[in-house]
Design an enzyme around this catalytic site. Structure first.
Site, PDB file in Angstrom:
ATOM      1  CB  CYS A  65      -1.008  -0.005   1.161  1.00 38.61           C
ATOM      2  SG  CYS A  65      -0.355   0.249   2.818  1.00 38.61           S
ATOM      3  N   GLY A  68       2.611   0.836   3.472  1.00 37.44           N
ATOM      4  CA  GLY A  68       2.791  -0.544   3.907  1.00 37.44           C
ATOM      5  C   GLY A  68       2.197  -0.803   5.284  1.00 37.44           C
ATOM      6  CG  HIS A  98      15.443 -13.568  14.165  1.00 35.20           C
ATOM      7  ND1 HIS A  98      16.030 -12.542  14.868  1.00 35.20           N
ATOM      8  CD2 HIS A  98      16.472 -14.308  13.687  1.00 35.20           C
ATOM      9  CE1 HIS A  98      17.353 -12.665  14.825  1.00 35.20           C
ATOM     10  NE2 HIS A  98      17.637 -13.732  14.112  1.00 35.20           N
TER      11      HIS A  98
END
Length: 145
Positions: A65, A68, A98
């Site tokens: 977008c 974001g 992670h």
């Protein structure tokens, strides 16, 4: 790899660039829209992308977008999705290593095509590290309220 991609109107051009580039890299890309730059609401496309990833119909997702931020919030409403807003390759790689992120979000008004491609490359090429991260990732889908 099967990749689902969706955006709002602000990111439709970046979505088209990334879709063409990903296909040239040999990926199967499911463009969930929109097809034009006519105004749309990013939550609608974030929810649609999240549903496809959660159902296992895509290995990974890319949410776009203007900033974001909004679309990443929408994707993360689905407990099966772990969407990380990234702006450079290291955060994209760490989101996989992670956090086992299965979706990344990028802001089209903040990230150029070259940087977006570098982020997507890092995201797609990095494996989840497991180990000490596994228990934490499991908790992301099962919040203790």
């Amino acid at each position: 790899m099967k990749i689902a991609i969706a955006s709002d109107h602000a990111a439709v051009d970046l979505k088209a660039e990334l879709t063409d580039w990903l296909r040239s890299q040999g990926h199967e890309v499911n463009d969930l829209g929109p097809a034009t730059a006519d105004r749309v609401d990013y939550p609608d496309y974030g929810y649609k992308l999240a549903a496809v990833v959660a159902a296992g119909d895509a290995d990974r997702g890319i949410a776009l977008c203007g900033s974001g931020i909004g679309i990443s919030i929408a994707v993360n409403r689905n407990p099966a999705c772990r969407c990380a807003l990234v702006s450079e390759p290291l955060s994209a790689a760490l989101s996989r290593e992670h956090n086992d992120a299965n979706v990344i979000a990028l802001g089209a008004r903040l990230t150029g095509v070259d940087m977006a491609q570098a982020c997507v490359t890092a995201f797609l090429s990095t494996e989840f590290g497991g180990g000490r991260h596994s228990g934490r990732v499991e908790k992301l889908s099962q919040p203790a309220l």
